[in-house]
Design a protein around this motif. Sequence first.
Motif: not given
Lengths: 612, 442
Positions: A71-77, A94-96, A235-238
Amino acid sequence: MKCFDVIVIGGGHAGVEAALASARLGKDTLMLCQDLNTVANMPCNPAIGGTAKGHLVKEVDALGGQMGLCADKALLQVKTLNSAKGPAVFSLRGQEDKALYHSIMLDVVTNTDRLTVLADEATELLTESGRVVGVRAAKAGDIACKAAVLATGVYLNSAIITGEDVRESGPSGFASAKLLTASLIDAGLKTRRFKTGTPARIYRDSIDFDKMQIQLGDDSDRFSFMSPHASFKEEPCWLTYTNERTHRIILDNLDRSPMYNGVIQGVGPRYCPSIETKVVRFRDKERHQIFVEPEGIGSDEMYIQGMSTSLPADVQEQMYRTVAGLEHCRFAKYGYAIEYDCLDPLCLYPSLGCKAVKGLYAAGQINGSSGYEEAAAQGLIAGVNAARALDGKEPLVLRRDQAYIGVLIDDLVTKGTDEPYRMMTARAEHRIMLRQDNADMRLTPIGYEIGLASEERYSRCKHKQAEIQKIMALADKPVDRARAEELFARIGEEMSQRTPTFGELCRRPAVRADDLALFAGFDCDEEALRAAVVELKYEGYLKKEQAAVNEQKRLEGKLIPSDFDYDSIKALRIEARQKLSSVRPMNLGQASRISGVSPADIAVLIVALQKR
Amino acid sequence: MSTIAAISSPIGAGGIGIVRVSGAEALSIADAIFNFGKSSDVRNTEKQIWTPFKMNFGTFIADDFCDRGYAAYFPAAQAYTGEDTVEFYLHGGARIMQGALDTLLKKGARLADHGEFTKRAFLSGRLELADAEGVIDMINADSAAALRAAYRLMDGGLTRTIVGISDKLEALIAGLEATLDYPEETEDEVLPALEDGIRDCLREVNALLDTAAQGKIAKFGINAVLAGDVNAGKSSLMNAMLKAERAIVTDIAGTTRDTVEDSFEYDGVRINLVDTAGMRDTDDVVEAQGVARAKKAVDGADIVLHVIDKSDPSRMEYDFYGKRVFTVYNKCDVAGFAIPRMADTFAVSALTGEGVDMLVKAIAAQYKGVAAGGEMLTNQRHISAMLEAKRALESAKNAIGATADCILIDLREAYDALGQITGKTATEDVVDAIFSRFCVGK
């Protein structure tokens, strides 16, 4: 084909942890999955962690599992939830990047010694006189094994429902597994049907993000105690909302909703209600939150969290397009409900071994849970225990005061569940002890002892422990007065004549861990300092909780023989006899948590045990 | 392990009764309420040395009485329960046994569950039973009887009140828990105000505990204590109310030196009269002891009859610290006092009997007046649970300002304490409450 020690059926979040744990404990392990693309697939939200789930990921990691590292290697946020509500409930989410997560995990499982990954469908469980002897696969035929782990997720007899459209299929368009259930029933397991669902995926370029609020992370932490705090591209979320028009469309089309017109029979989770359920149950609510989340860097799809639905496609289009920013949205995938076969977890021991079949274990959604993290946690325990049983070792059973994993499994196998079970911090009565910051202190020594946590992980844990103790030793020593004066001035508080001790400073609500580094007189390890400050700040509560734990522990220590005949104790109430016979608790602690078993029943049981 | 207490001898039978307390705090609680020797003064700091297995003669100091008896300390390693245990051997009889147990509960012990001493004995590996079946029967008989008693004693109003408090508490807990498990989704939700909520619950718990005092009156009667200056005619008034020559009456000030007790029934209410030594600073050692006892008696009074000689109005200042006081002007035949009663002020003549009936009636009405209001807490188990809830709520009140994860420890403890009556548990029922009250979940 040769005889494997352990066969894991399924390659989802439970399957991979079970297979990795078994192989890492030295067992020849085969992981069967229908399609390599299903390995560590995330068919629902593109996120790992969150409240209570972040705790589970850290615990899996502390024991030597894989989820946190991937999960730490595929983080987006990444973000710590509840950061103002107390250290017990700090929860990392984490967003993945889904595709990246899948490929990293696939890489790990295919490069682990003693682990064979085979794309094939398990069609039958092979048993001999109540013991697992192998698994029949659609292509490979009969494969012999000494133990097996069921980690079938939502694939058993799964049906996907979108309005009037019902089709036999697994999630994300993967095939369902139609044959295995029958042999599980033959083997004496009890199955039932649960339901869950997912929202639509919308093309990124069809969303008007200007009409939504941007949601960013805080880069506060990582899941794994072994991960460096490496940077990644965020990467943002909305955030947007439903409105009255959305609700009107849903209410006007309830007769076409499988949830409400009787098409769906399975029991759905309260924990992830569909938008139609939310609108029907909370009619007064004027709006519901919608989070729009990226599925991955390379993906042009966005996940519409909060709008899970099984309404027909045309209704989905209408209602999604009432939402600000989604007016012109185009659908990549429609939302759907999925029904699947699962086990009644009361047929399991706390080891996750099946009572009816020796050598058979079960983990993940087949046990009635929901969520990637819940699955991973059970997978690790099932894999470890399948392996340990082959060595004639006692199963690893974590107590409720040791880990969320302990709470999760105990809840499932002791109380059972009537709906997909989600981990919540509210379920952990010893929550204040089960924090993210001490997951390694709680579990890495155990992980090391059973042979799963690496030498390196263990020595880091020991080092942190020593650092914490060094800082805790300062508790009763007065701090440097001049520095304390500076600090009090900064937080706008009066300092008394007497110079405060380090512990007293810690306990002041306005004082944070970062403020205290200066007072140690030596270079503090940042993580250790944070953990030590929590221990000091909450000392009173922790002591109180420890007293409650000690009380419970005495009950946990009293084992009940597995062949104990409850019916012979006439002094037990009939309801208690039935419940106890069905759950077959391992010890008095577990017995005391069975609903319908009273304290007086426990007292009777105690005396009867003594008499034996 | 929490500290538990219970009456261990059959109530109402036998001259000696046993009350037992077991757990980590058994010794410190025992030490606070039992004086070696005859002193009934509360020791504040200095500790006594409890020699294991020794029968210590001494004084048990309850809230409203003292009793002489014995206490023995059994250290954990040798006690039946495997925990520090102290047993008190006091005078048998419901009043003293209940009072002693009440005192232990107020000091922090919890009322033992049925079979709990046995359970602890087992958990410590100490149970050696020749006849285990006998114990099972006892546990069952005991809990069945207790269950019936609890139902009988619990009227609908009381159930509603307790469930009402529990529901309020549940709303508070569910609200806080929802924000912890669903931090983002509860931003829109209106949550109950924590501080007000805790205060509300605490107020209602306290009100209910106050009714426990009424319950005690129902069981044991009203304690009316006659207090006042020397020679005000307290003993004469007592005799007049009893319609018997119970207390010695002379013209010499300071005749009554020890407390004199007797009781009678009026209109179905038991009234326990306690005559006391007249209060004055005195050099006479015996009389000084009597004055000290008078003060102690006032502590245990449900109502104080402050007797004043109307013909000799000079008097001392009295402080009955918040007790309900009837001011009784005596000797009004001499002073010529026309109005027999104004609010809590009475005019009587012990000599002629004038106004005495009215006073007795007013004392008896103390019970009926409040009891007519509705529910009353009488069951010991309920009282114990409410006391636990009260302690936890007070702790929560003090924790306001701490983080939610901490406050919830106290709130859940209070909810579980009430759960001993309502049957609800902080794990399952709270989770249900979150989902029925809030629209959360993704």
